[in-house]
Design a protein around this motif. Structure first.
Motif, PDB file in Angstrom:
ATOM      1  N   PHE A 300       2.008   8.561   7.597  1.00 56.88           N
ATOM      2  CA  PHE A 300       1.968   8.522   9.062  1.00 56.88           C
ATOM      3  C   PHE A 300       0.712   7.816   9.553  1.00 56.88           C
ATOM      4  CE2 PHE A 300       0.240  10.525  12.955  1.00 56.88           C
ATOM      5  CZ  PHE A 300       1.095   9.905  13.854  1.00 56.88           C
ATOM      6  N   GLY A 301      -0.433   8.156   8.976  1.00 58.94           N
ATOM      7  CA  GLY A 301      -1.669   7.500   9.395  1.00 58.94           C
ATOM      8  C   GLY A 301      -1.594   5.995   9.224  1.00 58.94           C
ATOM      9  N   MET A 302      -1.061   5.549   8.102  1.00 58.81           N
ATOM     10  CA  MET A 302      -0.933   4.114   7.848  1.00 58.81           C
ATOM     11  C   MET A 302       0.045   3.477   8.841  1.00 58.81           C
ATOM     12  SD  MET A 302      -2.952   3.098   5.416  1.00 58.81           S
ATOM     13  CE  MET A 302      -2.197   1.530   4.953  1.00 58.81           C
ATOM     14  N   ALA A 303       1.163   4.144   9.102  1.00 58.92           N
ATOM     15  CA  ALA A 303       2.156   3.583  10.018  1.00 58.92           C
ATOM     16  C   ALA A 303       1.588   3.454  11.435  1.00 58.92           C
ATOM     17  CB  ALA A 303       3.410   4.459  10.033  1.00 58.92           C
ATOM     18  N   HIS A 304       0.902   4.496  11.881  1.00 58.55           N
ATOM     19  CA  HIS A 304       0.324   4.448  13.228  1.00 58.55           C
ATOM     20  C   HIS A 304      -0.744   3.365  13.332  1.00 58.55           C
ATOM     21  CE1 HIS A 304      -1.777   5.398  16.874  1.00 58.55           C
ATOM     22  NE2 HIS A 304      -2.867   5.725  16.208  1.00 58.55           N
ATOM     23  N   LEU A 305      -1.669   3.338  12.362  1.00 52.26           N
ATOM     24  CA  LEU A 305      -2.751   2.352  12.441  1.00 52.26           C
ATOM     25  C   LEU A 305      -2.228   0.933  12.278  1.00 52.26           C
ATOM     26  CD1 LEU A 305      -5.757   2.983  12.949  1.00 52.26           C
ATOM     27  CD2 LEU A 305      -4.520   4.969  12.105  1.00 52.26           C
ATOM     28  N   SER A 306      -1.252   0.727  11.426  1.00 58.30           N
ATOM     29  CA  SER A 306      -0.685  -0.622  11.252  1.00 58.30           C
ATOM     30  C   SER A 306      -0.085  -1.118  12.553  1.00 58.30           C
ATOM     31  CB  SER A 306       0.389  -0.606  10.159  1.00 58.30           C
ATOM     32  OG  SER A 306      -0.177  -0.309   8.903  1.00 58.30           O
ATOM     33  N   ARG A 376      -8.686   3.623  -1.498  1.00 60.73           N
ATOM     34  CA  ARG A 376      -9.168   3.393  -0.136  1.00 60.73           C
ATOM     35  C   ARG A 376      -9.237   1.901   0.165  1.00 60.73           C
ATOM     36  NH1 ARG A 376     -12.699   7.664  -1.689  1.00 60.73           N
ATOM     37  NH2 ARG A 376     -14.401   6.194  -2.105  1.00 60.73           N
ATOM     38  N   ARG A 377      -9.732   1.120  -0.811  1.00 58.57           N
ATOM     39  CA  ARG A 377      -9.844  -0.326  -0.612  1.00 58.57           C
ATOM     40  C   ARG A 377      -8.466  -0.945  -0.355  1.00 58.57           C
ATOM     41  NH1 ARG A 377      -9.066  -5.020  -2.934  1.00 58.57           N
ATOM     42  NH2 ARG A 377      -8.109  -4.074  -4.763  1.00 58.57           N
ATOM     43  N   LEU A 378      -7.489  -0.542  -1.132  1.00 61.14           N
ATOM     44  CA  LEU A 378      -6.148  -1.108  -0.981  1.00 61.14           C
ATOM     45  C   LEU A 378      -5.547  -0.751   0.374  1.00 61.14           C
ATOM     46  CD1 LEU A 378      -4.684  -0.493  -4.553  1.00 61.14           C
ATOM     47  CD2 LEU A 378      -5.349  -2.681  -3.531  1.00 61.14           C
ATOM     48  N   ARG A 379      -5.751   0.491   0.820  1.00 61.39           N
ATOM     49  CA  ARG A 379      -5.219   0.879   2.129  1.00 61.39           C
ATOM     50  C   ARG A 379      -5.918   0.115   3.248  1.00 61.39           C
ATOM     51  NH1 ARG A 379      -5.140   5.671  -0.692  1.00 61.39           N
ATOM     52  NH2 ARG A 379      -7.109   6.430   0.178  1.00 61.39           N
ATOM     53  N   LEU A 380      -7.210  -0.086   3.104  1.00 56.84           N
ATOM     54  CA  LEU A 380      -7.937  -0.867   4.109  1.00 56.84           C
ATOM     55  C   LEU A 380      -7.435  -2.315   4.148  1.00 56.84           C
ATOM     56  CD1 LEU A 380     -11.511   0.571   3.514  1.00 56.84           C
ATOM     57  CD2 LEU A 380     -10.154   0.823   5.591  1.00 56.84           C
ATOM     58  N   CYS A 381      -7.163  -2.867   2.984  1.00 51.06           N
ATOM     59  CA  CYS A 381      -6.609  -4.233   2.942  1.00 51.06           C
ATOM     60  C   CYS A 381      -5.245  -4.279   3.625  1.00 51.06           C
ATOM     61  CB  CYS A 381      -6.494  -4.715   1.502  1.00 51.06           C
ATOM     62  SG  CYS A 381      -8.067  -5.138   0.717  1.00 51.06           S
ATOM     63  N   ARG A 382      -4.433  -3.258   3.419  1.00 53.12           N
ATOM     64  CA  ARG A 382      -3.117  -3.210   4.070  1.00 53.12           C
ATOM     65  C   ARG A 382      -3.253  -3.130   5.588  1.00 53.12           C
ATOM     66  NH1 ARG A 382       0.058   1.650   1.677  1.00 53.12           N
ATOM     67  NH2 ARG A 382       1.392   1.127   3.478  1.00 53.12           N
ATOM     68  N   LEU A 383      -4.374  -2.612   6.056  1.00 53.86           N
ATOM     69  CA  LEU A 383      -4.611  -2.532   7.495  1.00 53.86           C
ATOM     70  C   LEU A 383      -5.274  -3.793   8.037  1.00 53.86           C
ATOM     71  CD1 LEU A 383      -5.734   1.199   7.940  1.00 53.86           C
ATOM     72  CD2 LEU A 383      -3.502   0.178   8.437  1.00 53.86           C
ATOM     73  N   GLY A 384      -5.426  -4.798   7.186  1.00 55.76           N
ATOM     74  CA  GLY A 384      -5.904  -6.090   7.664  1.00 55.76           C
ATOM     75  C   GLY A 384      -7.382  -6.365   7.484  1.00 55.76           C
ATOM     76  N   PHE A 385      -8.129  -5.466   6.848  1.00 55.28           N
ATOM     77  CA  PHE A 385      -9.529  -5.759   6.542  1.00 55.28           C
ATOM     78  C   PHE A 385      -9.561  -6.760   5.389  1.00 55.28           C
ATOM     79  CE2 PHE A 385      -9.704  -1.604   8.557  1.00 55.28           C
ATOM     80  CZ  PHE A 385     -10.842  -1.682   9.351  1.00 55.28           C
ATOM     81  N   ASP A 386     -10.512  -7.693   5.427  1.00 57.89           N
ATOM     82  CA  ASP A 386     -10.592  -8.635   4.306  1.00 57.89           C
ATOM     83  C   ASP A 386     -11.137  -7.927   3.070  1.00 57.89           C
ATOM     84  OD1 ASP A 386     -13.519  -8.837   4.139  1.00 57.89           O
ATOM     85  OD2 ASP A 386     -13.418  -9.989   5.993  1.00 57.89           O
ATOM     86  N   GLU A 387     -10.974  -8.558   1.917  1.00 60.22           N
ATOM     87  CA  GLU A 387     -11.269  -7.916   0.631  1.00 60.22           C
ATOM     88  C   GLU A 387     -12.701  -7.383   0.567  1.00 60.22           C
ATOM     89  OE1 GLU A 387      -9.553  -7.291  -2.116  1.00 60.22           O
ATOM     90  OE2 GLU A 387      -7.634  -8.238  -1.681  1.00 60.22           O
ATOM     91  N   ALA A 388     -13.658  -8.212   0.948  1.00 61.70           N
ATOM     92  CA  ALA A 388     -15.058  -7.807   0.840  1.00 61.70           C
ATOM     93  C   ALA A 388     -15.376  -6.648   1.771  1.00 61.70           C
ATOM     94  CB  ALA A 388     -15.972  -8.998   1.142  1.00 61.70           C
ATOM     95  N   GLU A 389     -14.878  -6.736   3.003  1.00 61.69           N
ATOM     96  CA  GLU A 389     -15.131  -5.668   3.969  1.00 61.69           C
ATOM     97  C   GLU A 389     -14.439  -4.381   3.545  1.00 61.69           C
ATOM     98  OE1 GLU A 389     -16.568  -4.296   7.927  1.00 61.69           O
ATOM     99  OE2 GLU A 389     -17.226  -5.378   6.138  1.00 61.69           O
TER     100      GLU A 389
END
Length: 402
Positions: A300-306, A376-389
């Motif tokens: 749910f968190g991922m769906a809402h934030l996406s 956490r890194r993979l979920r952040l990438c799925r939300l559109g953050f670049d790899e380094a960030e």
């Protein structure tokens, strides 16, 4: 009769208190929205009764010189609602449509119902769709309903096992830690429930069942901690500080990000770790069941934030700032993972008191922490953050896991 005259019915002496409204409703069904029906009546009190009935049904009404009622059928017409307003149909052709903003006057009315004018104004702070919505909410709610489990029957509390005192103590310490973290995971959605406009019922329902999930987790972790007659173990000031920063977050999307995307996502790894390394069948079972629930919360968190980030990409800056602020606050306060919890996890992964086993257990816990950071890194990438960030922000997440 003039061709331009409205259709007319004569209800004679039948009063609205004796069923005349049925005749009027039947006649109105054949009149287009926005058109007029003339009602002739000799019933006592007709004028007052027809006015009250039309108001409750969302129709307009006036009277001609002869005292006949001219009822304008309510409904969506030329961009507005005639008579009472319809709650939530942003598009009259889509009965289930969800409005971008829910009106205060809709209150607790069912979505799509007719809301009589003159009712109270309701103050729901979260009354905009983009603030809370996830298109997957209804499906996630159905999945959650189907996946509910009863602690009394889903877990064999009488399964026979005996553990060495040190191992049982380690389990109790981990359970104590899980309880306080699940208390936080319960309070966060509970704080927002009463602030969400009921028009967005799928979100309210999903968060309500999420609260129920966490309450059940608190129950089973408490029962396991006390299963062998022990009291709960240590709760540290640092752990409490970490959780307080989470519970105190006032913004719905930021709270969902910190709790579900980062915290509960990390907890899924922890619970799966406990399922693999649990020294007894009860611990193994409850870890598995809780992990399944937590995975839905993450979804749910991922769906809402996406959804929200697709519309508001600038929100990423706020989310990054929230991670950094929390990290700075916790670093200044010395918050970190309870040392007793870390040691307990090492012992559970080791399985025995030998140098080689302890070394292996330590490496397994280190691997768990790396797995958490990578998730956490993979979920952040799925939300559109670049790899380094994404990698940088993942590394800043609280050492307390949640």
């Amino acid at each position: 009769m003039d061709a331009s005259s409205p259709p007319t019915i004569d209800i004679e002496t039948l009063g609205f208190d004796r069923g005349a409204h049925l005749l009027v409703k039947h006649a109105l069904a054949g009149v287009p929205v926005g058109s007029t029906l003339r009602v002739v009546s000799k019933a006592s009190g007709f004028r007052a009764h027809v006015v009250a009935w039309c108001r409750s049904q969302g129709h307009g009404v006036s009277f001609d010189e002869a005292g006949h009622a001219l009822i304008v059928r309510g409904g969506y017409q030329s961009g507005r609602w005639c008579g009472a307003e319809r709650s939530g149909r942003s598009d009259c052709r889509s009965p289930g449509a969800v409005a971008e903003r829910a009106k205060a006057s809709w209150g607790l009315a069912a979505r799509g119902s007719t809301v009589e004018a003159g009712g109270p104004e309701w103050n729901f702070a979260l009354d905009r769709k983009h603030e809370i919505w996830a298109d997957e909410a209804a499906d996630l709610y159905r999945q959650a309903l189907a996946a509910q489990w009863d602690p009394e029957t889903a877990v064999d509390w009488n399964a026979p096992f005996e553990l060495p005192d040190e191992v049982e103590d380690a389990v109790v310490q981990v359970m104590t830690y899980l309880i306080e973290n699940e208390n936080a995971a319960l309070l966060v959605p509970a704080r927002f429930l009463g602030r969400i406009h009921p028009h967005y019922r799928e979100i309210v329902q999903l968060l309500a069942i999420q609260v129920a999930d966490e309450a059940r987790h608190v129950e089973v972790f408490t029962r396991r901690a006390r299963l062998k007659g022990r009291e709960s173990a240590l709760s540290t000031a640092g752990g409490q500080l970490s959780l307080k920063t989470l519970v105190d977050e006032p913004d719905f999307s930021v709270a969902a990000f910190l709790l579900s995307v980062l915290g509960e996502g990390t907890f899924v790894n922890l619970l799966n770790f406990l399922h693999v390394h649990a020294p007894d069948p009860v611990t193994r079972r409850i870890a598995r069941l809780a992990a399944r629930d937590e995975a839905r919360h993450v979804a749910f968190g991922m769906a809402h934030l996406s959804r929200r980030l697709n519309a508001e990409p600038e929100l990423r800056t706020r989310l990054a700032n929230a991670i950094e602020l929390r990290h700075d606050t916790l670093s200044a306060g010395g918050a970190g993972l309870n040392e007793e919890v870390f040691d307990a996890l090492v012992l559970l992964a080791a399985g025995e008191w030998t140098p080689a086993a302890i070394a292996a257990g330590f490496e397994k816990v280190q691997a768990l922490q790396s797995e958490m950071a990578e998730g956490r890194r993979l979920r952040l990438c799925r939300l559109g953050f670049d790899e380094a960030e994404a990698e940088r922000l993942a590394s800043l997440h609280t050492r307390n896991f949640m």
